[in-house]
Design an enzyme around this catalytic site. Structure first.
Site: not given
Ligand SMILES: Cc1cc2nc3c(=O)[nH]c(=O)nc-3n(C[C@H](O)[C@H](O)[C@H](O)COP(=O)(O)OP(=O)(O)OC[C@H]3O[C@@H](n4cnc5c(N)ncnc54)[C@H](O)[C@@H]3O)c2cc1C
Length: 316
Positions: A182, A310, A239
């Site tokens: 992660r 995480e 998670c």
């Molecule tokens: C119901 C649910 C299920 C999920 N299942 C999974 C799963 O199975 N596996 C998993 O790995 N995760 C899972 N997640 C967690 C999450 O969805 C992932 O980590 C996802 O990839 C985050 O994407 P986001 O765009 O929402 O990032 P954000 O939450 O907006 O950001 C996450 C991090 O990335 C950074 N970031 C975002 N975009 C950029 C960019 N363009 N450049 C630099 N930094 C950036 C942010 O600063 C932050 O540190 C789940 C979440 C939910 C709510």
């Protein structure tokens, strides 16, 4: 407060309706908690993003890039500085090259991960099904090295484009990226390009042709399993804790510690999946943090294992 009147004025003049001040982050996170960001900017073009990044560098102002906020816990006191969201300007997905038996797909950082899965599916390309059901953007998924037991983003990613504080873009191949659980960082020789963390503009994915029906069947099965085991329809950040390197997964440890259904304020440990902390209604970030600490203390006490979040915890 780090934004003075001059900085606010510059942002207002340059970004107009694309900037909001003192914007509640509860509107931009899947946990639906979080105090205000001093400024919240959704640049409409890459050029505007470039300008903003250059300006924050010159003015020495802190910024946080976010995607859909599905892995973020923003504290109740909010975020000092500027939050930048890329979903408005960087959302295209296209095939940019053929190589060997596969193709290279370029997905911009603000595109939704489910759109990339759908793009691959429509073109009968395999490699993205592991991400079925993971919410959020491509940029967030790359930064988090998102994954499941079916695969991680690093398995299909062959490079990214980053935006340096100077405003220059640079392609970084996979060999120069450091992926771990992660987490993504740039290898040492690249670190000078981006103090702090890289601003990801896009990702290049190498995908192979496959059978349409097999792909669809696999995707359906993955989604079915996810819906059966996770509270996907309730506000959470997925998670909450990383799984320990060996032994039982975090959810099982929390369950064994007797915490399924434990509630503090509006924060609840999901009775369906103990590694999910849910906002069951009206939770504050403080409630969620208190529940997080309760789970950590119980697991440490019972198993001598220190659970590490995480979810990214941000805010002042
Ligand atoms: C119901 C649910 C299920 C999920 N299942 C999974 C799963 O199975 N596996 C998993 O790995 N995760 C899972 N997640 C967690 C999450 O969805 C992932 O980590 C996802 O990839 C985050 O994407 P986001 O765009 O929402 O990032 P954000 O939450 O907006 O950001 C996450 C991090 O990335 C950074 N970031 C975002 N975009 C950029 C960019 N363009 N450049 C630099 N930094 C950036 C942010 O600063 C932050 O540190 C789940 C979440 C939910 C709510």
């Amino acid at each position: 407060m780090v934004l003075d009147r001059t900085a606010r004025k510059w942002l207002q003049n340059r970004f107009g309706e694309d900037v909001r001040f003192d914007e509640p982050m509860s509107r931009h996170t899947s946990l639906k908690v979080g105090g205000p960001a001093e400024a919240f900017v959704a640049p409409a073009t890459l050029e505007n993003l470039r300008l903003l990044i250059q300006w924050t560098g010159e003015a020495k102002l802190p910024f946080l890039i976010i995607g859909d906020g599905t892995n973020l816990l923003v504290k109740d006191t909010g975020i000092a500085g500027i939050v930048i969201v890329l979903t408005k300007c960087l959302n295209q997905i296209s095939t940019i090259a053929s190589r060997g038996s596969g193709v290279v797909v370029r997905a911009m950082a603000g595109a939704r991960l489910h759109k990339l899965c759908a793009f691959a599916m429509a073109a009968n390309l395999k490699g993205m099904n592991f991400a079925q059901g993971i919410p959020g953007t491509v940029g967030g998924a790359i930064m988090m090295n998102a994954g499941t037991s079916h695969g991680w983003i690093e398995d299909v990613l062959e490079g990214i484009t980053i935006l340096a504080p100077t405003g220059e873009t640079q392609t970084v191949s996979k060999e120069r990226l450091d992926f771990s659980y992660r987490k993504l960082s740039l290898k040492n020789e690249m670190a000078h390009l981006t103090p702090g963390y890289p601003v990801i503009i896009d990702g290049h994915f190498y995908l192979q042709p496959s059978d349409e029906r097999q792909l669809q069947h696999e995707a359906d099965e993955i989604l079915k399993k996810r819906r059966a085991s996770q509270p996907t329809h309730l506000p959470s950040a997925g998670c909450f804790f990383k799984n320990p390197a060996s032994g039982k997964p975090a959810g099982e440890l929390i369950d064994l510690a007797g915490l399924k259904g434990k509630k503090i304020g509006g924060a609840l440990i999901s009775p369906k999946h103990a590694n999910f902390i849910i906002n069951s209604g009206g939770a504050s970030a403080g409630d969620i943090l208190a529940l997080m600490e309760t789970a950590q203390a119980a697991v440490l006490n019972m198993f001598n294992i220190a659970l590490e979040p995480e979810v990214k915890i941000v805010g002042r």
